[in-house]
Design a protein around this motif. Structure first.
Motif, PDB file in Angstrom:
ATOM      1  N   GLU A 110       0.824  -1.206   0.000  1.00 23.85           N
ATOM      2  CA  GLU A 110       0.000   0.000   0.000  1.00 23.85           C
ATOM      3  C   GLU A 110       0.861   1.260   0.000  1.00 23.85           C
ATOM      4  O   GLU A 110       0.559   2.232  -0.716  1.00 23.85           O
ATOM      5  N   GLN A 111       1.932   1.247   0.790  1.00 23.75           N
ATOM      6  CA  GLN A 111       2.824   2.405   0.825  1.00 23.75           C
ATOM      7  C   GLN A 111       3.470   2.636  -0.536  1.00 23.75           C
ATOM      8  O   GLN A 111       3.598   3.777  -1.003  1.00 23.75           O
ATOM      9  N   LYS A 112       3.854   1.545  -1.191  1.00 20.32           N
ATOM     10  CA  LYS A 112       4.439   1.659  -2.521  1.00 20.32           C
ATOM     11  C   LYS A 112       3.449   2.270  -3.506  1.00 20.32           C
ATOM     12  O   LYS A 112       3.778   3.156  -4.298  1.00 20.32           O
ATOM     13  N   ILE A 114       0.909   4.190  -2.747  1.00 20.86           N
ATOM     14  CA  ILE A 114       0.681   5.599  -2.397  1.00 20.86           C
ATOM     15  C   ILE A 114       1.819   6.471  -2.933  1.00 20.86           C
ATOM     16  O   ILE A 114       1.587   7.548  -3.509  1.00 20.86           O
ATOM     17  N   MET A 115       3.072   5.995  -2.749  1.00 21.50           N
ATOM     18  CA  MET A 115       4.213   6.769  -3.235  1.00 21.50           C
ATOM     19  C   MET A 115       4.178   6.913  -4.746  1.00 21.50           C
ATOM     20  O   MET A 115       4.454   7.995  -5.294  1.00 21.50           O
ATOM     21  N   GLU A 116       3.821   5.825  -5.442  1.00 24.98           N
ATOM     22  CA  GLU A 116       3.746   5.923  -6.900  1.00 24.98           C
ATOM     23  C   GLU A 116       2.625   6.859  -7.325  1.00 24.98           C
ATOM     24  O   GLU A 116       2.763   7.620  -8.293  1.00 24.98           O
ATOM     25  N   VAL A 118       1.484   9.426  -5.620  1.00 25.07           N
ATOM     26  CA  VAL A 118       1.941  10.789  -5.347  1.00 25.07           C
ATOM     27  C   VAL A 118       2.909  11.256  -6.429  1.00 25.07           C
ATOM     28  O   VAL A 118       2.840  12.395  -6.926  1.00 25.07           O
ATOM     29  N   THR A 119       3.815  10.352  -6.818  1.00 21.27           N
ATOM     30  CA  THR A 119       4.776  10.705  -7.871  1.00 21.27           C
ATOM     31  C   THR A 119       4.066  11.015  -9.177  1.00 21.27           C
ATOM     32  O   THR A 119       4.377  11.996  -9.867  1.00 21.27           O
ATOM     33  N   GLN A 120       3.111  10.171  -9.551  1.00 24.65           N
ATOM     34  CA  GLN A 120       2.365  10.413 -10.782  1.00 24.65           C
ATOM     35  C   GLN A 120       1.596  11.718 -10.715  1.00 24.65           C
ATOM     36  O   GLN A 120       1.505  12.464 -11.694  1.00 24.65           O
TER      37      GLN A 120
END
Length: 726
Positions: A110-112, A114-116, A118-120
């Protein structure tokens, strides 16, 4: 024997020494000797026999070995139990650790994500701020080794489509896929092995083609190497990927969920499995982002087209007075995260059987779009959601189908019924609920064991049926409290269920030719159970009467015919003699029987000793007629009034006509007086008792019985005739 020999004392001393050595410290020595690797049982027994002084020493030694064996067994049991407890505790700790690791993995995933995301989102914002930078980044993402020009990026896109076309030419039956979607390109492909989801047996080898918007599965052609046949195509919007835990020899597997089916595939190794899982998730995520961008672009307000110049001087005033429809149309914001993820969330809820969660999401969407205009993006979203609603409805319908398990009673259907009602399908929910309960009631009746005693079986049958009917009615009232239109369907269902109950009831009671008293008791039990339904305001007494009236009529007429035949048979052997009961006990018993029949003045017809001044035929007729009346009144309801009355009249006429005929034909004065006495008993005692009891049981007098009693001569017979017409 050795004690009498010169050397015997030495042998006895040796045996005694050996016995002492096996006392306290001998046990451990014996244990070590038995545990040694060079131990030979035959040599040991031979040596022991030579050193022992008689069978007593051997028996003692045997007892020591047996005690040692039991001690070893107990020690082994203790060790096994202790190791087993440690094994259980270790397994429990491993299970806890596995659960924690799984939760940790889920959190990291889930954290991965979320980070992706946010990056997108940051990249998307940067692209909006600087379109040139966004174009260069898109070209670099397509091919980092080529110059960042739009022409070369388009060439790269064309090359990927050409690669997809080349690969799909090897697949029979999918040539029409590319023309329908020009923007489709290949992301990943590879060989997989498909397994059965239930038995984990290998089914076939397949080749999977993952494209940017769908997954194509093709089966290998054995006749052509490198060629495949089209098997299935799954859109990524409705596809869920689940990792399957390794369980040797089943390993390197993952599951694809496509409602309402699922398929399990095995990769060649763990690395390829990991690549498949990652690329599937990444492609689904990219697909969702592209769809989100498209909806955002469509949701942006478009400038109205510039109208052509007109020479009409009044046109400007008309435009000011009447604003265009495009200006009045409100833009619907569909870029919210929960709306974008709604179709996939619905798929997850349906797959996890979270029906309440799925309906809650639908209610939330309907509430959000309730006052919004219906534009093209809203129509597309509605189309996707309607497909999930159909899937959810199919699952709920299957939950209520009679093919499912019928255990749990009516409450087991409440979950599916309530969700169907929330989806606005009350009629279908009502129909399926009633079909499910009808199948449950029918199954419960079929499972009843047919006992030898009919009354015992009827008690069980009534308890099972009416209890099920009462529970169904209460559950129906709970589930459909706000749907008054469904109550008529329940009444129709209750009537059909009552017909099924009466079929089973009649088959056991009336078809088996039970006695009238048994039939009366069974009908009484059914009526008492039927009255229990009045607790919920449901009265089905008239239904059970209407369904039983035919069988009860047949039973009354059949028993009436039996009484008439028995009376005629006794009449044919009538000698017109007084009854002699021989003993006072028999006379007292007859008095009690007549008193129970309602004849209170029977004592005036008794004579000296044990004589009765009545004929045996008349007494038997009285007891049989009153018994018939009592049992018939237990079966009585208004529809049977005339049947019961006519049966009584026919039975009474047989006896009265016989007395009347005998009175006319008899020449002996003494017998004639005796016949008159019996006729007086019939007219003045029996018929009033029958009339009174009938009126008490029915609630109104019977004119036919009054006419029969008041008539002085019931049948006119030719005085010259000497033959009976009965």
């Amino acid at each position: 024997r050795n004690r009498g020999l010169p050397g015997g004392g030495g042998s006895g001393a040796g045996a005694m020494a050996m016995s002492l050595s096996l006392g306290e410290g001998g046990g451990s020595r014996l244990r070590r000797q038995l545990e040694s690797g060079s131990f030979a049982a035959g040599e040991y027994v031979k040596q022991l026999s030579q050193q022992s002084d008689g069978d007593r020493d051997l028996q003692e030694h045997r007892q020591r070995i047996q005690a040692l064996s039991e001690e070893t067994a107990q020690s082994l049991k203790r060790n096994v139990y202790q190791n087993y407890r440690q094994f259980i505790e270790t397994a429990r700790e491993i299970s806890y650790l596995e659960s924690e690791m799984y939760q940790l993995s889920h959190i990291l995933t889930e954290q991965k994500g979320i980070m992706e995301a946010v990056t997108q989102a940051l990249l998307l914002q940067a692209d909006r701020d600087d379109p040139a930078l966004g174009a260069r980044r898109a070209a670099a993402a397509a091919d980092p080794f080529l110059p960042l020009s739009a022409k070369e990026a388009a060439a790269s896109e064309e090359g990927r489509q050409r690669t997809l076309t080349t690969l799909l030419e090897k697949v029979e039956g999918c040539r029409d896929l590319l023309p329908e979607s020009p923007g489709k390109y290949l992301v990943y492909n590879g060989d997989l092995v498909e397994y059965d989801a239930d038995h984990m047996a290998q089914i076939q080898r397949v080749h999977a083609f993952l494209m940017n918007d769908c997954l194509l599965v093709a089966t290998a052609l054995p006749s052509r190497r490198g060629a495949y046949r089209y098997d299935a195509l799954y859109p990524l919007d409705g596809l869920a990927v689940v990792n399957v835990k390794d369980n040797p020899p089943m390993k390197d597997m993952f599951k694809l969920l496509m409602f309402p089916e699922s398929r399990i595939f095995q990769a060649e190794n763990a690395k390829i499995k990991k690549e498949w899982l990652e690329v599937l998730e990444e492609t689904k995520r990219n697909r969702a982002l592209s769809e989100k961008r498209r909806l955002e672009q469509e949701a942006l307000p478009r400038p109205p087209p510039t109208p052509p110049e007109s020479t009409n001087p009044f046109e400007e005033d008309e435009e000011e007075e009447e604003p265009s429809a495009e200006e009045e149309e409100e833009v619907v914001d569909l870029s919210l995260e929960w709306i974008q993820e709604l179709p996939e969330d619905l798929d997850v809820c349906i797959a996890q059987r979270d029906f309440e969660g799925a309906v809650d999401l639908l209610d939330k969407l309907n509430e959000y779009l309730g006052d919004k205009p219906v534009n093209q993006p809203v129509k597309e979203l509605r189309a996707k959601v309607d497909e999930r609603v159909r899937q959810l409805t199919d699952v709920l319908v299957f939950e209520l189908s009679p093919d499912r398990s019928l255990r749990g009673g009516p409450r087991a259907t409440r979950r599916a019924v309530s969700q169907l009602i929330r989806l606005g399908q009350s009629t279908k929910a009502c129909e399926l609920f009633l079909k499910n309960r009808a199948a449950a009631v029918q199954t419960a009746i079929r499972q009843l064991r047919i006992e030898g005693a009919t009354l015992l079986y009827i008690h069980k049958l009534c308890h099972v049926f009416f209890t099920s009917l009462l529970e169904t009615a209460r559950e129906f009232e709970t589930d459909f409290a706000g749907n008054n239109g469904c109550y008529s369907a329940f009444v129709v269902w209750a009537r059909s269920s009552m017909r099924m109950f009466v079929d089973a009831f009649s088959k056991q009671v009336f078809d088996s030719k039970e006695s009238l008293s048994t039939a009366a008791e069974c009908v009484k039990v059914a009526k008492e159970h039927c009255k229990q339904l009045s607790e919920i305001g449901l009265d089905l007494t008239f239904v059970i009467h209407a369904l039983l009236v035919k069988d009860i009529k047949g039973a009354l007429q059949s028993y009436k015919d039996i009484i008439i035949e028995a009376t005629k048979h006794r009449n044919s052997e009538e000698m017109w003699r007084r009854m002699n009961l021989m003993t006072p006990e028999a006379l007292g018993k007859l008095r009690e029987e007549m008193r129970s029949c309602g004849v209170g003045n029977f004592d005036q017809y008794t004579g000296d000793d044990c004589w009765v001044n009545l004929s045996y035929t008349v007494v038997a007729f009285t007891k049989q007629t009153m018994a018939f009346l009592e049992e018939a009144l237990k079966l009585y309801f208004p529809e049977l009034h005339m049947v019961l009355l006519e049966s009584l009249v026919e039975i009474i006429l047989v006896a009265v006509q016989h007395v009347d005929y005998s009175l006319r034909c008899e020449q002996d004065p003494e017998k004639k007086a005796f016949i008159r006495q019996n006729a007086s008993f019939l007219y003045e005692t029996v018929l009033p008792v029958v009339e009174k009891r009938f009126e008490e049981g029915v609630g109104k007098p019977a004119k036919q019985l009054q006419d029969l009693r008041n008539a002085s001569r019931l049948m006119r017979v030719n005085p010259e005739s000497t033959t009976s017409v009965v």
